[in-house]
Design a protein around this motif. Structure first.
Motif, PDB file in Angstrom:
ATOM      1  N   VAL A  31       0.847  -1.188   0.000  1.00 52.79           N
ATOM      2  CA  VAL A  31       0.000   0.000   0.000  1.00 52.79           C
ATOM      3  C   VAL A  31       0.884   1.241   0.000  1.00 52.79           C
ATOM      4  O   VAL A  31       2.056   1.188   0.358  1.00 52.79           O
ATOM      5  CB  VAL A  31      -0.962   0.024   1.208  1.00 52.79           C
ATOM      6  N   SER A  32       0.298   2.352  -0.389  1.00 51.85           N
ATOM      7  CA  SER A  32       1.043   3.606  -0.451  1.00 51.85           C
ATOM      8  C   SER A  32       1.339   4.120   0.960  1.00 51.85           C
ATOM      9  O   SER A  32       0.646   3.757   1.924  1.00 51.85           O
ATOM     10  CB  SER A  32       0.243   4.655  -1.214  1.00 51.85           C
ATOM     11  N   PRO A  33       2.332   4.981   1.089  1.00 53.77           N
ATOM     12  CA  PRO A  33       2.592   5.590   2.397  1.00 53.77           C
ATOM     13  C   PRO A  33       1.374   6.335   2.934  1.00 53.77           C
ATOM     14  O   PRO A  33       1.145   6.351   4.144  1.00 53.77           O
ATOM     15  CB  PRO A  33       3.757   6.542   2.116  1.00 53.77           C
ATOM     16  N   MET A  34       0.585   6.939   2.052  1.00 53.26           N
ATOM     17  CA  MET A  34      -0.628   7.634   2.510  1.00 53.26           C
ATOM     18  C   MET A  34      -1.625   6.643   3.099  1.00 53.26           C
ATOM     19  O   MET A  34      -2.248   6.907   4.120  1.00 53.26           O
ATOM     20  CB  MET A  34      -1.273   8.411   1.367  1.00 53.26           C
ATOM     21  N   ARG A  35      -1.782   5.498   2.484  1.00 57.57           N
ATOM     22  CA  ARG A  35      -2.675   4.470   3.021  1.00 57.57           C
ATOM     23  C   ARG A  35      -2.121   3.954   4.341  1.00 57.57           C
ATOM     24  O   ARG A  35      -2.863   3.666   5.282  1.00 57.57           O
ATOM     25  CB  ARG A  35      -2.843   3.348   2.004  1.00 57.57           C
ATOM     26  N   ALA A  36      -0.826   3.847   4.441  1.00 52.29           N
ATOM     27  CA  ALA A  36      -0.205   3.373   5.684  1.00 52.29           C
ATOM     28  C   ALA A  36      -0.451   4.340   6.834  1.00 52.29           C
ATOM     29  O   ALA A  36      -0.471   3.922   7.991  1.00 52.29           O
ATOM     30  CB  ALA A  36       1.287   3.148   5.479  1.00 52.29           C
ATOM     31  N   ASP A  37      -0.672   5.623   6.526  1.00 55.57           N
ATOM     32  CA  ASP A  37      -1.040   6.567   7.589  1.00 55.57           C
ATOM     33  C   ASP A  37      -2.347   6.137   8.242  1.00 55.57           C
ATOM     34  O   ASP A  37      -2.506   6.242   9.459  1.00 55.57           O
ATOM     35  CB  ASP A  37      -1.178   7.982   7.031  1.00 55.57           C
ATOM     36  N   ILE A  38      -3.282   5.651   7.444  1.00 54.66           N
ATOM     37  CA  ILE A  38      -4.544   5.150   7.998  1.00 54.66           C
ATOM     38  C   ILE A  38      -4.276   3.893   8.814  1.00 54.66           C
ATOM     39  O   ILE A  38      -4.772   3.744   9.929  1.00 54.66           O
ATOM     40  CB  ILE A  38      -5.563   4.859   6.872  1.00 54.66           C
ATOM     41  N   CYS A  39      -3.456   2.987   8.270  1.00 55.80           N
ATOM     42  CA  CYS A  39      -3.130   1.737   8.964  1.00 55.80           C
ATOM     43  C   CYS A  39      -2.475   2.004  10.320  1.00 55.80           C
ATOM     44  O   CYS A  39      -2.699   1.272  11.282  1.00 55.80           O
ATOM     45  CB  CYS A  39      -2.185   0.892   8.123  1.00 55.80           C
ATOM     46  N   ASN A  40      -1.674   3.064  10.381  1.00 52.77           N
ATOM     47  CA  ASN A  40      -0.955   3.395  11.613  1.00 52.77           C
ATOM     48  C   ASN A  40      -1.715   4.377  12.503  1.00 52.77           C
ATOM     49  O   ASN A  40      -1.173   4.844  13.503  1.00 52.77           O
ATOM     50  CB  ASN A  40       0.419   3.985  11.264  1.00 52.77           C
TER      51      ASN A  40
END
Length: 71
Positions: A31-40
């Motif tokens: 996933v993109s770093p932006m999506r990883a912001d949601i994951c984190n």
């Protein structure tokens, strides 16, 4: 709390990356770093409220691949 389906990998099984990349085990893709912001749960995001992949995985539904540009 970080999404339990998020992990970081430094390769994709064939290629080795110069840095770790976020990988969603629910949808079995990077996933993109932006999506990883949601994951984190960064920036007031909460993966339980803002990620349909997490909710589908928790509901026992097959992960729905994100549409192009949503990753």
């Amino acid at each position: 709390m970080t999404c339990p389906y998020l992990e970081y990998r430094d390769d994709d099984g064939e290629l080795e990356f110069d840095h770790e990349r976020p990988f969603c085990r629910a949808q079995e893709s990077f996933v993109s770093p932006m999506r990883a912001d949601i994951c984190n749960d960064r920036y007031d995001f909460d993966h339980r409220d803002h990620c349909e992949v997490f909710r589908n995985a928790e509901d026992g539904e097959a992960a729905t691949p994100l549409a192009e540009g949503q990753d």
